[in-house]
Motif scaffolding. Structure first.
Motif, PDB file in Angstrom:
ATOM      1  N   GLN A  82       0.651  -1.356   0.192  1.00 38.17           N
ATOM      2  CA  GLN A  82      -0.445  -0.134   0.011  1.00 38.17           C
ATOM      3  C   GLN A  82       1.054   0.850   0.163  1.00 38.17           C
ATOM      4  OE1 GLN A  82      -2.865   0.343   3.324  1.00 38.17           O
ATOM      5  NE2 GLN A  82      -4.797   0.876   1.294  1.00 38.17           N
ATOM      6  N   ALA A  83       0.273   2.089  -1.205  1.00 40.46           N
ATOM      7  CA  ALA A  83       1.162   3.369  -1.373  1.00 40.46           C
ATOM      8  C   ALA A  83       1.253   4.353   0.088  1.00 40.46           C
ATOM      9  CB  ALA A  83       1.167   4.252  -2.415  1.00 40.46           C
ATOM     10  N   LYS A  84       1.442   5.273  -0.025  1.00 45.30           N
ATOM     11  CA  LYS A  84       1.134   6.205   1.202  1.00 45.30           C
ATOM     12  C   LYS A  84      -0.238   6.923   1.061  1.00 45.30           C
ATOM     13  CE  LYS A  84       6.242   7.771   2.825  1.00 45.30           C
ATOM     14  NZ  LYS A  84       6.780   7.616   2.323  1.00 45.30           N
ATOM     15  N   ASN A  85      -0.333   7.521  -0.177  1.00 47.80           N
ATOM     16  CA  ASN A  85      -1.376   7.911  -0.430  1.00 47.80           C
ATOM     17  C   ASN A  85      -2.612   6.720  -1.029  1.00 47.80           C
ATOM     18  OD1 ASN A  85      -1.597   5.967  -3.500  1.00 47.80           O
ATOM     19  ND2 ASN A  85      -1.335   7.506  -4.423  1.00 47.80           N
ATOM     20  N   GLY A  86      -2.644   5.968  -0.303  1.00 44.75           N
ATOM     21  CA  GLY A  86      -3.742   4.868  -0.221  1.00 44.75           C
ATOM     22  C   GLY A  86      -3.438   3.262  -1.088  1.00 44.75           C
ATOM     23  N   GLU A  87      -3.191   3.306  -2.365  1.00 44.65           N
ATOM     24  CA  GLU A  87      -3.649   2.891  -3.936  1.00 44.65           C
ATOM     25  C   GLU A  87      -2.658   1.331  -3.067  1.00 44.65           C
ATOM     26  OE1 GLU A  87      -2.970   3.265  -8.693  1.00 44.65           O
ATOM     27  OE2 GLU A  87      -1.877   5.059  -7.280  1.00 44.65           O
ATOM     28  N   TRP A  88      -2.964   0.984  -3.501  1.00 42.37           N
ATOM     29  CA  TRP A  88      -2.302  -1.029  -2.899  1.00 42.37           C
ATOM     30  C   TRP A  88      -1.235  -1.438  -5.176  1.00 42.37           C
ATOM     31  CZ3 TRP A  88      -1.906  -3.509   0.199  1.00 42.37           C
ATOM     32  CH2 TRP A  88      -3.277  -3.398   0.748  1.00 42.37           C
ATOM     33  N   ILE A  89       0.110  -1.277  -5.009  1.00 36.93           N
ATOM     34  CA  ILE A  89       0.744  -1.056  -5.873  1.00 36.93           C
ATOM     35  C   ILE A  89       2.196  -2.885  -6.034  1.00 36.93           C
ATOM     36  CG2 ILE A  89       1.269   1.432  -6.107  1.00 36.93           C
ATOM     37  CD1 ILE A  89       3.345   1.518  -4.533  1.00 36.93           C
ATOM     38  N   ASN A  90       1.794  -2.858  -6.266  1.00 39.11           N
ATOM     39  CA  ASN A  90       3.325  -3.776  -7.283  1.00 39.11           C
ATOM     40  C   ASN A  90       4.602  -2.900  -7.000  1.00 39.11           C
ATOM     41  OD1 ASN A  90       5.309  -6.129  -8.469  1.00 39.11           O
ATOM     42  ND2 ASN A  90       4.271  -6.430  -9.290  1.00 39.11           N
ATOM     43  N   GLN A  91       5.412  -3.018  -5.770  1.00 39.73           N
ATOM     44  CA  GLN A  91       6.773  -2.652  -6.253  1.00 39.73           C
ATOM     45  C   GLN A  91       7.381  -3.871  -5.993  1.00 39.73           C
ATOM     46  OE1 GLN A  91       6.190  -0.655  -2.290  1.00 39.73           O
ATOM     47  NE2 GLN A  91       8.399  -1.151  -1.351  1.00 39.73           N
ATOM     48  N   GLU A  92       8.421  -2.570  -6.712  1.00 38.80           N
ATOM     49  CA  GLU A  92       9.583  -3.344  -7.082  1.00 38.80           C
ATOM     50  C   GLU A  92      10.315  -4.107  -6.176  1.00 38.80           C
ATOM     51  OE1 GLU A  92      13.660  -2.054  -9.629  1.00 38.80           O
ATOM     52  OE2 GLU A  92      12.807  -0.510  -8.812  1.00 38.80           O
ATOM     53  N   ASN A  93      10.770  -3.293  -4.880  1.00 41.34           N
ATOM     54  CA  ASN A  93      11.599  -4.507  -3.599  1.00 41.34           C
ATOM     55  C   ASN A  93      10.814  -5.022  -3.138  1.00 41.34           C
ATOM     56  OD1 ASN A  93      13.905  -4.840  -2.096  1.00 41.34           O
ATOM     57  ND2 ASN A  93      14.049  -2.907  -1.271  1.00 41.34           N
ATOM     58  N   SER A  94      10.170  -5.547  -3.047  1.00 40.10           N
ATOM     59  CA  SER A  94       8.792  -6.827  -2.535  1.00 40.10           C
ATOM     60  C   SER A  94       9.270  -7.958  -2.702  1.00 40.10           C
ATOM     61  CB  SER A  94       7.960  -6.090  -2.262  1.00 40.10           C
ATOM     62  OG  SER A  94       6.649  -6.077  -3.874  1.00 40.10           O
ATOM     63  N   LYS A  95       8.052  -8.905  -2.345  1.00 44.77           N
ATOM     64  CA  LYS A  95       8.466  -9.772  -2.706  1.00 44.77           C
ATOM     65  C   LYS A  95       7.365 -10.344  -4.249  1.00 44.77           C
ATOM     66  CE  LYS A  95       7.367 -15.463  -0.784  1.00 44.77           C
ATOM     67  NZ  LYS A  95       7.174 -15.215   1.041  1.00 44.77           N
ATOM     68  N   LEU A  96       6.490 -10.064  -4.263  1.00 38.91           N
ATOM     69  CA  LEU A  96       5.444  -9.682  -5.840  1.00 38.91           C
ATOM     70  C   LEU A  96       6.907  -9.189  -6.493  1.00 38.91           C
ATOM     71  CD1 LEU A  96       3.143 -10.041  -7.341  1.00 38.91           C
ATOM     72  CD2 LEU A  96       2.370  -8.331  -6.434  1.00 38.91           C
ATOM     73  N   GLY A  97       7.737  -7.824  -6.257  1.00 44.99           N
ATOM     74  CA  GLY A  97       8.174  -7.637  -7.308  1.00 44.99           C
ATOM     75  C   GLY A  97       8.840  -8.620  -8.225  1.00 44.99           C
ATOM     76  N   ALA A  98      10.126  -9.293  -6.809  1.00 49.13           N
ATOM     77  CA  ALA A  98      11.547 -10.070  -6.906  1.00 49.13           C
ATOM     78  C   ALA A  98      10.297 -10.834  -8.011  1.00 49.13           C
ATOM     79  CB  ALA A  98      11.341 -10.608  -5.868  1.00 49.13           C
TER      80      ALA A  98
END
Length: 176
Positions: A82-98
Motif C-alpha cells: 500500500q502506497a502512502k496515498n492508499g493505493e495498492w501497488i506492485n512495489q519493486e523491492n518486495s516479494k511480488l516485485g521480485a
C-alpha cells in the motif's frame, strides 16, 4: 510444582516445513485479489482480512537434494504493497516485485511491458530457496515460504548448453 514443558514441533498446521537451498518450483492454482479480502479459517471459524495479492500453490519440481521433497506442495501469497496515498501497488523491492522481475524481466524499467496477471504465473517455474515460515509475532513455525531474495529464472537451454560445453573443454595444458 512447575508444569511440564512440551517442545512445539511447528507442524500443527499440517503444512510441510521445508528448508531447501535451491529448489525448482512451479506455481499453480494462481488467483489474483486486487482488493483486500476476507478468509475464514476452517479449524475455528476465525475470519481475517488479507491484503490484495496473488495466492497460489507451490509445487517442488526438483528439491535439489535427491528428490525426497519432489512433488511436495504448499501455499504462498505474493502481496501488493500500500502506497502512502492508499493505493495498492506492485512495489519493486518486495516479494511480488521480485516475482514480477523473474516472470517479466525489465518490468519496472519498461512501461510497455504489460501488467502481471494470474495467467502469467499459472504453471510458471523458477529457482528459489524454500525456508520455514514463521509467525512474526510468536516465532512459531507455520509451514514453508519462498525466500523472495533468492528467486531466479530457470536457466535457458542456451546457458545450459554453454555450461556443458565449458565442462568438456580440455584443460590438460594447464600447469596444475
Amino acid at each position: 510444582m512447575p508444569l511440564p514443558r512440551m517442545k512445539d514441533a511447528g507442524g500443527s498446521s499440517g503444512a510441510p516445513v521445508l528448508n531447501l537451498l535451491r529448489a525448482h518450483v512451479k506455481l499453480t492454482d494462481v488467483e489474483e485479489y486486487t482488493e483486500p479480502f476476507t478468509v475464514t479459517r476452517k479449524s475455528d471459524g476465525a475470519t481475517f482480512t488479507l491484503d490484495p495479492q496473488f495466492k497460489c500453490a507451490v509445487e517442488i519440481i526438483d528439491d535439489g537434494q535427491g528428490g525426497e521433497y519432489n512433488g511436495t506442495k504448499f501455499f504462498e501469497g505474493f502481496r501488493y504493497k500500500q502506497a502512502k496515498n492508499g493505493e495498492w501497488i506492485n512495489q519493486e523491492n518486495s516479494k511480488l516485485g521480485a516475482l514480477t522481475e523473474v516472470a517479466k524481466p525489465g518490468y519496472f524499467e519498461d512501461d510497455s511491458i504489460p501488467d502481471l496477471t494470474s495467467a502469467d504465473l499459472e504453471d510458471f517455474e523458477m529457482l528459489c530457496r524454500i525456508k520455514p515460515k514463521k509467525n512474526p509475532t510468536t516465532g512459531a513455525v507455520l509451514g514453508s515460504t519462498i525466500d523472495w531474495e533468492t528467486m531466479q529464472p530457470l536457466p535457458t537451454k542456451e546457458k545450459v548448453a554453454a555450461a556443458a560445453a565449458e565442462e568438456d573443454e580440455d584443460f590438460s595444458d594447464l600447469p596444475f
